[in-house]
Design a protein around this motif. Structure first.
Motif, PDB file in Angstrom:
ATOM      1  N   TYR A   1      -4.042   3.774  -5.501  1.00  0.00           N
ATOM      2  CA  TYR A   1      -5.040   3.260  -4.553  1.00  0.00           C
ATOM      3  C   TYR A   1      -5.892   4.393  -3.966  1.00  0.00           C
ATOM      4  CZ  TYR A   1      -1.996  -0.862  -4.683  1.00  0.00           C
ATOM      5  OH  TYR A   1      -1.241  -1.928  -5.086  1.00  0.00           O
ATOM      6  N   HIS A   2      -6.389   5.256  -4.842  1.00  0.00           N
ATOM      7  CA  HIS A   2      -7.114   6.423  -4.327  1.00  0.00           C
ATOM      8  C   HIS A   2      -8.375   6.019  -3.569  1.00  0.00           C
ATOM      9  CE1 HIS A   2      -8.841   5.587  -8.306  1.00  0.00           C
ATOM     10  NE2 HIS A   2      -9.951   6.139  -7.861  1.00  0.00           N
TER      11      HIS A   2
ATOM     12  N   LEU B   1      -9.737   4.108   3.989  1.00  0.00           N
ATOM     13  CA  LEU B   1      -8.975   4.146   5.236  1.00  0.00           C
ATOM     14  C   LEU B   1      -9.183   5.467   5.973  1.00  0.00           C
ATOM     15  CD1 LEU B   1      -5.638   2.489   4.050  1.00  0.00           C
ATOM     16  CD2 LEU B   1      -7.442   1.464   5.441  1.00  0.00           C
ATOM     17  N   THR B   2      -9.272   6.563   5.221  1.00  0.00           N
ATOM     18  CA  THR B   2      -9.558   7.855   5.856  1.00  0.00           C
ATOM     19  C   THR B   2     -10.932   7.844   6.504  1.00  0.00           C
ATOM     20  OG1 THR B   2      -8.202   8.954   4.173  1.00  0.00           O
ATOM     21  CG2 THR B   2      -9.677  10.341   5.473  1.00  0.00           C
TER      22      THR B   2
ATOM     23  N   LEU C   1       0.851  -1.188   0.000  1.00  0.00           N
ATOM     24  CA  LEU C   1       0.000   0.000   0.000  1.00  0.00           C
ATOM     25  C   LEU C   1       0.888   1.241   0.000  1.00  0.00           C
ATOM     26  CD1 LEU C   1      -2.828   1.278   0.210  1.00  0.00           C
ATOM     27  CD2 LEU C   1      -2.581   1.176   2.703  1.00  0.00           C
ATOM     28  N   VAL C   2       0.959   1.910  -1.131  1.00  0.00           N
ATOM     29  CA  VAL C   2       1.768   3.125  -1.248  1.00  0.00           C
ATOM     30  C   VAL C   2       0.858   4.262  -1.684  1.00  0.00           C
ATOM     31  CG1 VAL C   2       3.908   1.905  -1.768  1.00  0.00           C
ATOM     32  CG2 VAL C   2       2.377   2.564  -3.631  1.00  0.00           C
ATOM     33  N   LEU C   3       1.293   5.475  -1.392  1.00  0.00           N
ATOM     34  CA  LEU C   3       0.486   6.648  -1.726  1.00  0.00           C
ATOM     35  C   LEU C   3       0.819   7.190  -3.111  1.00  0.00           C
ATOM     36  CD1 LEU C   3      -1.602   8.753  -0.840  1.00  0.00           C
ATOM     37  CD2 LEU C   3       0.269  10.063   0.194  1.00  0.00           C
ATOM     38  N   ILE C   4       2.114   7.280  -3.429  1.00  0.00           N
ATOM     39  CA  ILE C   4       2.551   7.876  -4.691  1.00  0.00           C
ATOM     40  C   ILE C   4       3.545   6.937  -5.363  1.00  0.00           C
ATOM     41  CG2 ILE C   4       3.684   9.864  -5.768  1.00  0.00           C
ATOM     42  CD1 ILE C   4       2.816  11.539  -3.409  1.00  0.00           C
TER      43      ILE C   4
ATOM     44  N   SER D   1     -16.666  12.336  -3.676  1.00  0.00           N
ATOM     45  CA  SER D   1     -15.581  12.066  -4.616  1.00  0.00           C
ATOM     46  C   SER D   1     -15.585  10.618  -5.070  1.00  0.00           C
ATOM     47  CB  SER D   1     -14.235  12.404  -3.971  1.00  0.00           C
ATOM     48  OG  SER D   1     -13.973  11.544  -2.875  1.00  0.00           O
ATOM     49  N   HIS D   2     -16.241   9.761  -4.302  1.00  0.00           N
ATOM     50  CA  HIS D   2     -16.332   8.343  -4.640  1.00  0.00           C
ATOM     51  C   HIS D   2     -17.189   8.110  -5.884  1.00  0.00           C
ATOM     52  CE1 HIS D   2     -14.654   4.866  -2.749  1.00  0.00           C
ATOM     53  NE2 HIS D   2     -15.754   4.167  -2.867  1.00  0.00           N
TER      54      HIS D   2
END
Length: 257
Positions: free
Chosen positions: A94-95, A101-102, A80-83, A146-147
């Motif tokens: 993984y937007h 998760l947020t 799981l990485v952000l960028i 946004s989903h």
């Protein structure tokens, strides 16, 4: 909340939380006390006396968050990485998972505030708990909006109806900050939590495991119409369920206990 389990588990959490609030409201109406909390058990001696004084709602929220996060991470293929860092490009990955998760972190925050307020502070702070709850709903709503970007057809309509319930729930929890003991607001909050949870479960079945065995089609007008019809059936069914819970509570507190 991707996949069937990603809709089922959050839906169950919200639905049972709504049931808990329905129980609080029913008991408050019947026993004529403040709706905020169930009364504590009287102090007693013994090994388990302290455990009887603990409020477990916040702990259940925290435990539910860990289960939801574990389920989300289990469905991710790879780290799981952000960028991403490929050559000179920087792309967000993984937007939707990061959105989920947020969203779960808002539950965790609310649970932590409940635990601190209910079990650690010298005097319980209802305003603090309700403020954390309102903040969580304020964060959930834009995440769900946004989903909708990659949704269409049946999925889009399902989530629009879900956002409608979430928006009403946000208004209720904000109004509750100024009227914390309003029975009308607590009834609405219990109902909206249950409709949000039950509709999330319904979305999971409709999109991933249709009971009929036939996939819902985006280009079928009948399917689109019945999405709204099913939502209305959820609303009516939960009204009946709340009335049944109140009736059972009335019999329990007036004639059994």
């Amino acid at each position: 909340m991707g996949g069937f389990e990603g809709h089922l588990y959050p839906g169950l959490s919200l639905f049972f939380y709504g049931l808990y609030h329905t129980r609080l409201v029913s008991r408050a109406l019947i026993c004529n006390h403040h709706v905020q909390y169930l009364p504590r058990h009287p102090w007693s001696t013994g090994r388990w006396a302290r455990l009887r004084q603990i409020y477990y709602v916040g702990l259940v929220k925290i435990l539910s968050t860990f289960i939801l996060v574990a389920q989300e991470l289990h469905n991710i293929q790879g780290p799981l990485v952000l960028i991403s860092k490929i050559y000179h490009q920087r792309n967000f990955l993984y937007h939707k998972q990061w959105q989920h998760l947020t969203l779960y972190m808002t539950f965790f925050l609310s649970g932590c505030v409940d635990v601190v307020s209910q079990n650690l502070l010298p005097q319980r702070s209802a305003a603090l708990e309700q403020g954390a709850q309102a903040l969580g709903m304020f964060l959930i709503l834009p995440l769900m909006l946004s989903h909708l970007q990659d949704s269409e057809g049946v999925e889009l309509l399902c989530h629009v109806l879900l956002i409608q319930a979430l928006f009403l729930l946000l208004l209720v929890v904000i109004a509750e900050l100024w009227a914390p003991n309003s029975l009308q607001l607590w009834v609405l909050k219990a109902f909206l939590y249950m409709i949000t949870g039950s509709w999330l479960i319904q979305i999971g079945f409709m999109l991933f495991r249709p009971i009929s065995g036939h996939k819902w089609m985006d280009d079928d007008k009948n399917d689109m119409v019945f999405v709204t019809t099913f939502f209305c059936w959820h609303v009516a069914s939960l009204v009946v369920l709340m009335a049944w819970i109140y009736g059972f509570s009335f019999l329990w507190y007036c004639y059994v206990r």
